[in-house]
Design a protein around this motif. Structure first.
Motif, mmCIF file in Angstrom:
data_model
loop_
_atom_site.group_PDB
_atom_site.id
_atom_site.type_symbol
_atom_site.label_atom_id
_atom_site.label_comp_id
_atom_site.label_asym_id
_atom_site.label_seq_id
_atom_site.Cartn_x
_atom_site.Cartn_y
_atom_site.Cartn_z
ATOM 1 N N VAL A 1 -7.216 11.387 5.304
ATOM 2 C CA VAL A 1 -6.126 10.445 4.768
ATOM 3 C C VAL A 1 -6.678 11.075 2.842
ATOM 4 O O VAL A 1 -8.128 10.711 3.428
ATOM 5 N N THR A 2 -5.863 10.945 2.521
ATOM 6 C CA THR A 2 -6.668 12.002 1.299
ATOM 7 C C THR A 2 -5.589 11.253 0.028
ATOM 8 O O THR A 2 -5.032 11.925 -0.934
ATOM 9 N N GLY B 1 -0.263 19.987 5.998
ATOM 10 C CA GLY B 1 1.411 19.522 5.678
ATOM 11 C C GLY B 1 0.755 18.130 4.685
ATOM 12 O O GLY B 1 -0.101 17.534 5.002
ATOM 13 N N ILE B 2 1.319 17.381 3.525
ATOM 14 C CA ILE B 2 0.851 16.393 3.146
ATOM 15 C C ILE B 2 1.821 15.541 3.137
ATOM 16 O O ILE B 2 2.816 15.720 2.697
ATOM 17 N N PRO C 1 1.037 4.182 7.471
ATOM 18 C CA PRO C 1 0.359 5.820 6.715
ATOM 19 C C PRO C 1 0.948 6.568 8.633
ATOM 20 O O PRO C 1 1.367 7.511 8.628
ATOM 21 N N GLN C 2 1.771 6.568 9.195
ATOM 22 C CA GLN C 2 3.223 6.612 10.534
ATOM 23 C C GLN C 2 3.941 7.018 9.675
ATOM 24 O O GLN C 2 3.881 8.507 10.275
ATOM 25 N N THR D 1 1.299 -1.658 0.141
ATOM 26 C CA THR D 1 -0.002 -0.133 -0.204
ATOM 27 C C THR D 1 0.736 1.232 0.185
ATOM 28 O O THR D 1 1.758 1.772 0.526
ATOM 29 N N ARG D 2 0.333 2.507 -0.586
ATOM 30 C CA ARG D 2 0.069 3.586 -0.306
ATOM 31 C C ARG D 2 -0.121 4.661 0.956
ATOM 32 O O ARG D 2 -1.180 5.248 -0.157
ATOM 33 N N THR D 3 -0.079 5.258 1.371
ATOM 34 C CA THR D 3 -0.366 6.020 1.967
ATOM 35 C C THR D 3 -0.650 7.991 1.462
ATOM 36 O O THR D 3 1.165 8.042 1.828
ATOM 37 N N GLN D 4 -1.685 8.373 1.583
ATOM 38 C CA GLN D 4 -1.307 9.767 1.907
ATOM 39 C C GLN D 4 -2.095 10.253 2.645
ATOM 40 O O GLN D 4 -3.548 9.988 3.178
ATOM 41 N N ILE D 5 -1.540 11.005 3.473
ATOM 42 C CA ILE D 5 -1.792 11.912 4.994
ATOM 43 C C ILE D 5 -2.070 13.333 4.761
ATOM 44 O O ILE D 5 -1.183 13.705 4.749
#
Length: 257
Positions: free
Chosen positions: A62-63, A89-90, A96-97, A2-6
């Motif tokens: 979570v964007t 801030g992105i 996720p951490q 996975t690849r998470t964008q926060i």
């Protein structure tokens, strides 16, 4: 993988603003915070994202479904309609951490949260569309097994609240410490965790840990998708499978996972 964008959403200069020119009424501050949170939920949710209130003056989103222009539009909308502005801030990462640490660093580098000159910062990197679609984000939806029979209909409302909060705290600490996951209470007896790639055994271990530490029994549905919305809906359906089958962990993941 996975690849998470926060996206870390932080109200600018909020602490000093709440006491300038004199301390503001708490009820007014709570109203402002709840309306801003609801507004962000609607705007970010429209693009497939999730927002969690964290401390309200700091909100974690979570964007994976949002690009740079989406962030700019939301930031402008807030500035036009509220007495406060927000900085964003992105960050991205395989966990996720990691993504949240990157997003946090963007704002900390720009200046203090209580610096009156640091306003409407927007920085960081967004996932490109191909990467977002190919890797996706993983969401786990936990709830308490038979919360009504165990707590709601048997003990007073505050005792129920304490039990649910203890379960949430134990789960949050465990998932963060063991798996770099971010877990958030979302009302009722529900906790949503944003996770990296994890096997079913990781969720089973988390459930055993929470039960052993605070005596709260959980079940969880897990899903994955290109956006938080897609992953979250898959997780909701998997959770329904838990309830129907009497199981603790169900996963609605791609066939090759």
């Amino acid at each position: 993988m996975t690849r998470t964008q926060i996206t870390l959403v932080q109200i600018d200069n909020y602490g000093p603003w709440t006491v300038t020119p004199e301390p503001r009424r708490e009820v007014d501050l709570q109203t402002l915070q709840s309306r801003l949170y609801a507004d962000l939920c609607q705007q970010i949710g429209r693009e497939g994202g999730y927002v969690f209130f964290a401390r309200f003056d700091n909100m974690i989103a979570v964007t994976n479904g949002l690009d740079w222009a989406d962030h700019e539009l939301i930031q402008e909308s807030i500035a036009n309609r509220y007495p406060v502005s927000v900085s964003m801030g992105i960050g991205t990462g395989t966990t996720p951490q990691e993504a949240l640490a990157e997003a946090t660093g963007v704002l900390q580098t720009a200046g203090s949260a209580q610096d009156g000159t640091r306003t409407e910062i927007l920085g960081g990197d967004v996932l490109d569309e191909d990467e977002r679609a190919a890797k996706g984000v993983q969401v786990a939806h936990f709830d308490v097994i038979d919360v009504t029979g165990t707590y709601t209909d048997r003990v007073d409302a505050f005792e129920t609240f304490i039990a649910i909060e203890q379960g949430y705290a134990a789960l949050m600490r465990y998932m963060y410490g063991q798996h770099d996951s971010l877990s958030f209470f979302v009302g009722g007896d529900n906790v949503i965790a944003v996770c990296p790639d994890l096997p079913a055994s990781a969720y089973e271990d988390a459930i055993v840990h929470v039960s052993g530490e605070v005596g709260v029994d959980l079940q969880v549905g897990v899903g994955r998708g290109a956006s938080a919305h897609d992953a979250g809906m898959a997780a909701k359906h998997a959770l329904e499978e838990c309830r129907h089958n009497g199981t603790r962990v169900e996963r609605a993941l791609p066939a090759d996972d």
